[in-house]
Design a protein around this motif. Sequence first.
Motif, PDB file in Angstrom:
ATOM      1  N   ASP A  32       3.924 -42.172 -23.489  1.00 44.56           N
ATOM      2  CA  ASP A  32       2.874 -42.435 -24.486  1.00 44.56           C
ATOM      3  C   ASP A  32       1.887 -43.457 -23.917  1.00 44.56           C
TER       4      ASP A  32
ATOM      5  N   ASP B  70      10.438 -32.290 -32.358  1.00 40.10           N
ATOM      6  CA  ASP B  70       9.231 -32.036 -33.156  1.00 40.10           C
ATOM      7  C   ASP B  70       8.092 -31.584 -32.250  1.00 40.10           C
TER       8      ASP B  70
ATOM      9  N   ASN C  22      -1.334 -36.530 -29.641  1.00 34.84           N
ATOM     10  CA  ASN C  22      -0.483 -36.434 -30.833  1.00 34.84           C
ATOM     11  C   ASN C  22       0.857 -37.080 -30.522  1.00 34.84           C
ATOM     12  N   ARG C  23       1.260 -38.029 -31.384  1.00 31.51           N
ATOM     13  CA  ARG C  23       2.495 -38.764 -31.105  1.00 31.51           C
ATOM     14  C   ARG C  23       3.592 -38.329 -32.066  1.00 31.51           C
ATOM     15  N   TYR C  24       4.755 -38.004 -31.518  1.00 35.05           N
ATOM     16  CA  TYR C  24       5.864 -37.488 -32.310  1.00 35.05           C
ATOM     17  C   TYR C  24       7.043 -38.443 -32.286  1.00 35.05           C
TER      18      TYR C  24
ATOM     19  N   ALA D 144       4.999 -49.828 -31.469  1.00 37.52           N
ATOM     20  CA  ALA D 144       5.666 -49.255 -30.302  1.00 37.52           C
ATOM     21  C   ALA D 144       5.065 -49.779 -29.002  1.00 37.52           C
ATOM     22  N   ARG D 145       3.782 -50.082 -29.061  1.00 37.72           N
ATOM     23  CA  ARG D 145       3.086 -50.512 -27.860  1.00 37.72           C
ATOM     24  C   ARG D 145       3.450 -51.937 -27.471  1.00 37.72           C
TER      25      ARG D 145
ATOM     26  N   THR E 116       1.952 -36.567 -37.056  1.00 36.52           N
ATOM     27  CA  THR E 116       1.050 -37.016 -35.993  1.00 36.52           C
ATOM     28  C   THR E 116      -0.334 -37.481 -36.451  1.00 36.52           C
TER      29      THR E 116
ATOM     30  N   VAL F 172       4.091 -38.888 -39.944  1.00 36.99           N
ATOM     31  CA  VAL F 172       5.199 -38.100 -39.370  1.00 36.99           C
ATOM     32  C   VAL F 172       4.708 -36.758 -38.828  1.00 36.99           C
TER      33      VAL F 172
ATOM     34  N   ASP G 150       5.944 -28.007 -32.182  1.00 35.54           N
ATOM     35  CA  ASP G 150       4.494 -27.883 -32.286  1.00 35.54           C
ATOM     36  C   ASP G 150       3.890 -27.227 -31.051  1.00 35.54           C
TER      37      ASP G 150
ATOM     38  N   TYR H 165       3.615 -28.136 -43.085  1.00 40.57           N
ATOM     39  CA  TYR H 165       3.164 -28.333 -41.705  1.00 40.57           C
ATOM     40  C   TYR H 165       3.926 -27.439 -40.722  1.00 40.57           C
ATOM     41  N   TYR H 166       5.270 -27.457 -40.804  1.00 39.20           N
ATOM     42  CA  TYR H 166       6.052 -26.651 -39.862  1.00 39.20           C
ATOM     43  C   TYR H 166       6.298 -25.237 -40.379  1.00 39.20           C
TER      44      TYR H 166
ATOM     45  N   ARG I 148       6.319 -40.935 -29.372  1.00 37.42           N
ATOM     46  CA  ARG I 148       5.722 -42.220 -29.706  1.00 37.42           C
ATOM     47  C   ARG I 148       6.503 -43.386 -29.094  1.00 37.42           C
ATOM     48  N   GLY I 149       5.744 -44.315 -28.481  1.00 40.95           N
ATOM     49  CA  GLY I 149       6.353 -45.538 -27.988  1.00 40.95           C
ATOM     50  C   GLY I 149       7.075 -45.423 -26.660  1.00 40.95           C
TER      51      GLY I 149
END
Lengths: 264, 242
Positions: free
Chosen positions: A154, A175, A168-170, B200-201, B187, B185, A179, B86-87, A149-150
């Motif tokens: 991305d 991580d 999908n952003r991690y 973030a962008r 995704t 967290v 996945d 999840y994991y 992410r970021g």
Amino acid sequence: MTRLMPSNTMKKVLSLSILSLAVAATSAQARDYDEIRIGVDVPYEPMEYRTPDGELTGFDIDLGNALCAEIGIQCEWVVQGWDGIIPGLMARKYDAIMSSMTINDERREQVLFSEPYFTPPSAWFAPATSELEETTEASLEDLTIGVQRGTLQDNYVTDMYGDVADVNRYATADDMVLDMEAERLDILFLDYPVGKATLLDSNNRNYKVIGDMITEPKAYFGDGFGIAFRQRDEALAEKFNDALESLEEDGTYDEIHQRYFGEE
Amino acid sequence: MEALINRLEALLAENSIFTLQTLSYYGEGLSTTVQLVFISLLIGLVAAVPLAIGRGSKRRFIKWPIFAYTYVFRGTPLLIQLYLIYYGVVFVDGIQETWLWVLLKEPFVPALVAFTLNTAAYTTEIFHGAIKATPKGEIEAARAYGMSPALTLRRIVLPSAFRRALPAYGNEVIFMLHASAIASVVTIMDLTGAARFVYARFYAPFDAFLFVAAIYLCLTFAILYLFRYLEKKLLAHLQPMT
């Protein structure tokens, strides 16, 4: 009167020669290096690091040595911590910095950069069993792409493929790799060195790179790394730019690039 | 509709962060958050009723497993539960080949499972407390009328217990909405995920997070209003006479 004439001429000649000497001296200070020292911060694999027996090596080191050989001057490497690397250049501890330094406007105010010699590449990584051969809008349709992410990756993926694929952003690269191993992701887009270290070098060759490494367009991937000089050393920077150009033409650059970023 | 979009676009013309594009991220995030919270609350609520009755049972083999479940899920952070589900499922050998993987591959279902198990545990305890607080006299009166224990439960205990549980359950709903912020967290592009993306962008933390905080605030007000309405209606007999 007549006696004074020659003396006057003498004075003129003398002052002229002093002036020209001074001009010669200053120009020598700015121009005629027959040996230069280059500052570098280690380790930053694979750009610059030490071999187990303590010798400096890496992409920057090999390219820097090749550039010096091309120009025909002696080069000496000076190891300097990152915090003090620009002050060290100003204090004449060395005459250039070649240490994976990204060209940006803040640094441009202090130092003079060469043309960019390297842009850290990003690459697509997929499981070895993947049938993907290229990354186009059509081939990535409905696949799940993992990015951090970021990051610039991305932004690139979101803009280029965000409409056709799931992104999908991690938070971390770890991580994302987890996945990928869980088969939740079809393909990853990340820094090539990070991907090489986490996916290619371990994991018993379960992963592969799809397509070429990507460093364009500049709007996403930046200006890349440059060699930094003191502002007044324009001639020196020019020599390095010329040498860089000829190394790119005669294939030396590609050979060094292959040494550190090629696939086995 | 098109006219509305055009007007919105004109309104946002000067804004570099909140464009139609980023607003659509927030919109999708809102829909994901509402779905995630609503579905998990619904399943959690339905599961909590029999669990709360069982929790008060005299039989040990019914009482203790339910207590163990609520103890574990109330005693560990939701974030850890989400990570584990999840994991964790990935480490079950061969899960990728089963039909379950279709559900577990996407982050939505693992998150839904974690949220549901968590809210069911809390709701069970809320209901259990409310059932236990039923005045003895009401039960004795039901018995005197000849009601069986099952009928007493259905006609007397549960209706009054639900009423008593309403304010506490309203809090649980709001907590669940806020807890759902951790879905990003793994995704999921929920509201917080959209805010993180915009942050973030554009490197604009204040704009991105203040906007999303305002949306959460609106949702919370809606929930508060709903529960106030329900309490007014269902707990009217407990209000002081004016």
